[in-house]
Motif scaffolding. Structure first.
Motif, mmCIF file in Angstrom:
data_model
loop_
_atom_site.group_PDB
_atom_site.id
_atom_site.type_symbol
_atom_site.label_atom_id
_atom_site.label_comp_id
_atom_site.label_asym_id
_atom_site.label_seq_id
_atom_site.Cartn_x
_atom_site.Cartn_y
_atom_site.Cartn_z
ATOM 1 N N LEU A 178 -24.098 6.031 -3.431
ATOM 2 C CA LEU A 178 -25.254 5.315 -2.864
ATOM 3 C C LEU A 178 -26.538 5.966 -3.356
ATOM 4 C CD1 LEU A 178 -25.869 3.218 -0.591
ATOM 5 C CD2 LEU A 178 -25.786 5.129 1.012
ATOM 6 N N ARG B 75 -20.450 5.495 -1.539
ATOM 7 C CA ARG B 75 -21.098 4.241 -1.171
ATOM 8 C C ARG B 75 -20.451 3.509 0.010
ATOM 9 N NH1 ARG B 75 -24.534 1.173 -4.146
ATOM 10 N NH2 ARG B 75 -24.470 2.527 -5.976
ATOM 11 N N TRP B 76 -19.120 3.378 -0.011
ATOM 12 C CA TRP B 76 -18.513 2.418 0.916
ATOM 13 C C TRP B 76 -18.518 2.818 2.399
ATOM 14 C CZ3 TRP B 76 -14.332 3.665 3.837
ATOM 15 C CH2 TRP B 76 -13.562 4.734 3.402
#
Ligand code: 5GP
Length: 191
Positions: A71, A85-86
């Motif tokens: 991210l 990110r997730w």
């Protein structure tokens, strides 16, 4: 019925300012989930892979970077750090408060992409006190303490900068007494 979307909370501050202690207190709230960053720095005594950080080789970090897995990411004291990110999307979709503990360059990347959240900078009362806390903590060599103090001065200056005409951080909290700081930050998160 759809769950209400959660809230991103970014906590930054120089090494030794007390942000990890603040985050530790916030993590006790069952509605809080937190990011486990990836890093290329070596593991300190007492740290656990996958809990404190995902400890990666430089090659592995670079490969993930190429795959756009982070991210945001930054280089700090010659090591790389990145937020996977997730987990944030998953946590926010479930209505959780998602806590990210990152330094200022990474924060700027999130702001530049207009990622909505509460951005908090934990500042030490002054540089002498910061150095004293780093020495007392005993986890860094003398040379590394000098480097961290040097970086801290830059971070404190950067904390009051702006991104696209808005302040980088919503709030700068001076950590004099830890319990008071925790209460103040909790009050910001859950007014
Ligand atoms: P430490 O080596 O003391 O654990 O962390 C050094 C600095 O890197 C701290 O300011 C910490 O908040 C920051 N940091 C940890 N993880 C990340 C990350 O994923 N991204 C960014 N930008 N900074 C991080």
């Amino acid at each position: 019925m759809d769950e209400e979307r959660g809230k991103l909370v970014v906590i930054s501050g120089p090494s030794g300012a007390g942000k990890t202690s603040v985050c530790r207190a916030l993590k006790k709230n069952p509605n809080v989930e937190f990011s486990v960053s990836a890093t290329t720095r070596s593991m300190r005594e007492g740290e656990q892979d996958g809990v404190d950080y995902h400890f990666l080789s430089c090659d592995d970090f670079q490969r993930r970077l190429g795959e756009n897995q982070f991210l945001e990411w930054a280089s700090y004291n010659e090591n790389l750090y990145g937020t996977p990110r997730w987990p944030m999307d998953a946590a926010l979709a479930r209505g959780k408060t998602f806590l990210v503990e990152i330094e200022v360059d990474g924060t700027r990347q999130l702001r530049e992409r207009a990622i909505d959240g509460l951005y908090v900078f934990i500042a030490p009362p002054n540089i002498e006190e910061l150095r004293r806390r780093l020495v007392n903590r005993g986890t860094n060599e003398a040379e590394e303490i000098d480097q961290r103090v040097h970086i801290a001065k830059e971070e404190i200056a950067a904390a009051s900068s702006e991104v696209a005409g808005s302040p980088l951080y919503d709030v700068i909290v001076e950590n004099v007494v830890l319990e008071d700081t925790i209460k103040r930050v909790e009050g910001l998160l859950w007014p």
